[in-house]
Design an enzyme around this catalytic site. Sequence first.
Site, PDB file in Angstrom:
ATOM      1  N   GLY A  21     -62.720 -24.277  24.781  1.00 36.94           N
ATOM      2  CA  GLY A  21     -61.917 -25.325  24.161  1.00 36.94           C
ATOM      3  C   GLY A  21     -60.512 -24.883  23.844  1.00 36.94           C
ATOM      4  CB  ALA A  22     -57.420 -25.550  24.749  1.00 38.63           C
ATOM      5  CB  SER A  82     -65.552 -33.741   2.475  1.00 41.36           C
ATOM      6  OG  SER A  82     -65.463 -32.387   2.118  1.00 41.36           O
ATOM      7  CE  LYS A  85     -58.118 -28.813   8.467  1.00 40.90           C
ATOM      8  NZ  LYS A  85     -59.149 -28.043   9.147  1.00 40.90           N
ATOM      9  N   GLY A 100     -57.813 -28.393  18.273  1.00 37.90           N
ATOM     10  CA  GLY A 100     -57.506 -27.923  16.926  1.00 37.90           C
ATOM     11  C   GLY A 100     -58.440 -26.815  16.464  1.00 37.90           C
ATOM     12  CG  ASP A 119     -60.209 -24.492   8.622  1.00 41.64           C
ATOM     13  OD1 ASP A 119     -61.068 -24.635   7.741  1.00 41.64           O
ATOM     14  OD2 ASP A 119     -59.336 -25.346   8.879  1.00 41.64           O
ATOM     15  CB  VAL A 153     -56.722 -25.032  33.494  1.00 44.95           C
ATOM     16  CG1 VAL A 153     -55.980 -23.714  33.619  1.00 44.95           C
ATOM     17  CG2 VAL A 153     -58.217 -24.823  33.736  1.00 44.95           C
ATOM     18  N   GLY A 212     -71.983 -23.798  13.074  1.00 38.50           N
ATOM     19  CA  GLY A 212     -70.731 -23.828  12.328  1.00 38.50           C
ATOM     20  C   GLY A 212     -70.840 -23.889  10.814  1.00 38.50           C
ATOM     21  NE  ARG A 266     -55.437 -29.916  24.117  1.00 35.51           N
ATOM     22  CZ  ARG A 266     -56.348 -30.564  23.415  1.00 35.51           C
ATOM     23  NH1 ARG A 266     -57.458 -30.975  23.979  1.00 35.51           N
ATOM     24  NH2 ARG A 266     -56.163 -30.777  22.129  1.00 35.51           N
TER      25      ARG A 266
HETATM   26  P1  ATR Z   1     -60.580 -30.505  17.890  1.00 41.40           P
HETATM   27  O1  ATR Z   1     -59.395 -30.670  17.003  1.00 41.40           O
HETATM   28  O2  ATR Z   1     -61.891 -30.812  17.188  1.00 41.40           O
HETATM   29  O3  ATR Z   1     -60.633 -29.171  18.565  1.00 41.40           O
HETATM   30  P2  ATR Z   1     -59.509 -31.895  20.213  1.00 41.40           P
HETATM   31  O4  ATR Z   1     -58.132 -31.483  19.939  1.00 41.40           O
HETATM   32  O5  ATR Z   1     -59.759 -33.307  20.649  1.00 41.40           O
HETATM   33  O6  ATR Z   1     -60.466 -31.694  18.963  1.00 41.40           O
HETATM   34  O7  ATR Z   1     -60.148 -30.877  21.302  1.00 41.40           O
HETATM   35  C1  ATR Z   1     -61.400 -31.103  21.812  1.00 41.40           C
HETATM   36  C2  ATR Z   1     -61.775 -29.988  22.793  1.00 41.40           C
HETATM   37  O8  ATR Z   1     -63.019 -30.371  23.372  1.00 41.40           O
HETATM   38  C3  ATR Z   1     -60.803 -29.789  23.939  1.00 41.40           C
HETATM   39  O9  ATR Z   1     -60.842 -28.452  24.369  1.00 41.40           O
HETATM   40  C4  ATR Z   1     -61.377 -30.718  25.008  1.00 41.40           C
HETATM   41  O10 ATR Z   1     -61.039 -30.359  26.322  1.00 41.40           O
HETATM   42  P3  ATR Z   1     -59.654 -30.898  26.981  1.00 41.40           P
HETATM   43  O11 ATR Z   1     -58.553 -30.058  26.405  1.00 41.40           O
HETATM   44  O12 ATR Z   1     -59.846 -30.685  28.434  1.00 41.40           O
HETATM   45  O13 ATR Z   1     -59.546 -32.346  26.583  1.00 41.40           O
HETATM   46  C5  ATR Z   1     -62.838 -30.493  24.792  1.00 41.40           C
HETATM   47  N1  ATR Z   1     -63.654 -31.611  25.297  1.00 41.40           N
HETATM   48  C6  ATR Z   1     -63.871 -32.800  24.699  1.00 41.40           C
HETATM   49  N2  ATR Z   1     -64.684 -33.563  25.448  1.00 41.40           N
HETATM   50  C7  ATR Z   1     -64.979 -32.832  26.571  1.00 41.40           C
HETATM   51  C8  ATR Z   1     -65.782 -33.058  27.713  1.00 41.40           C
HETATM   52  N3  ATR Z   1     -66.458 -34.199  27.880  1.00 41.40           N
HETATM   53  N4  ATR Z   1     -65.861 -32.081  28.655  1.00 41.40           N
HETATM   54  C9  ATR Z   1     -65.190 -30.915  28.477  1.00 41.40           C
HETATM   55  N5  ATR Z   1     -64.420 -30.636  27.409  1.00 41.40           N
HETATM   56  C10 ATR Z   1     -64.320 -31.573  26.455  1.00 41.40           C
END
Ligand code: ATR
Length: 304
Positions: A136-137, A25, A76, A139, A112, A163, A264, A165
């Site tokens: 993305g979906a 960190s 968290k 954390g 955050d 999708v 970021g 998720r």
């Molecule tokens: P974080 O907490 O950092 O957001 P996470 O919960 O593992 O980590 O989420 C990772 C995100 O990256 C998700 O949206 C994941 O897509 P899925 O929900 O389909 O898993 C996305 N991700 C990770 N690797 C990927 C890949 N190779 N191609 C497309 N999306 C990816």
Amino acid sequence: MPQTRVTIDAETMLVALLGWPVKHSASPRFHNAALEALGINATYMAFAVPPERFTDAFRGLQALGAVGANFTVPHKEAACSLCDELSPAAQVIEAVNTVKFEKGQAVGYNTDAYGIAAALAEEGLKFRGNNVVILGAGGAARGIITQAFLDGAARLTVANRTVPRAEQLVAHLLEKCRQLKPAERKHPLPTCMVVPYDDIKAALRDADVLINATSVGLKKDDPPLFNPALISPATFVYDTIYNPAQTQLLIEAKQHGCRRTANGLTMLLHQGARAFEIWFGRKAPLQLMRNELFDPSAWSRKKA
Ligand code: ATR
């Protein structure tokens, strides 16, 4: 980096960072620099706490009279469940990265989420009234989607490989937003859509803001999620990844004419500055914290 250090004495206040692991960190470095610069008799210490000891550690800090704490992965959600009061963002996200201990109460925040709004503000942008596309979906996306809701984005499109998720996440966060008290929800909720990457073209056409909240880009050779030529030059492109500093998404967006891109680090900076202000009720020395965070030589000096 100021050369003076706060002398630890019988009145030194404590702020802790709890994570598992935690040694990577950057927070202790830039928080301690800020404390030194403002002459606040406090210290920011990082502790590696395994999940099964988290409740003891949280309660222990409270019992010791710590000012507050930061929490990072995987704590968290557990921190959220131990707080007596929660900020609107923390209520929706159901995760707390900052707590202030005051008058026997633990008040939880999610700075955050605030960090992304402040990162946009650096570009003279806000979510309010804008078309936003989030990749993305997981954390990271959870906090960003929530902030876009709370700040009144006009339209929000979430693109994800899985999708269902993303659909579940958006529906859940919308429901949590609706449960907030009217005073905590200042803007109407946006029109929301969830799409696979193959169908992202229409959303990108008039996107004001595009944010990558996936882990794709952490490795330099990660293939792009979609054809970057689809990004409009007018779109502000933000990548929550900061290492590497220039992800393939940012490089390609620039190659296709986007003038405004950022990584970021600004989110990291602003989440920390906001936490500092919550603990100490004083304006954080943003420029100094920025220099600490953005100057790679400061990192190696510290590690040496
Ligand atoms: P974080 O907490 O950092 O957001 P996470 O919960 O593992 O980590 O989420 C990772 C995100 O990256 C998700 O949206 C994941 O897509 P899925 O929900 O389909 O898993 C996305 N991700 C990770 N690797 C990927 C890949 N190779 N191609 C497309 N999306 C990816």
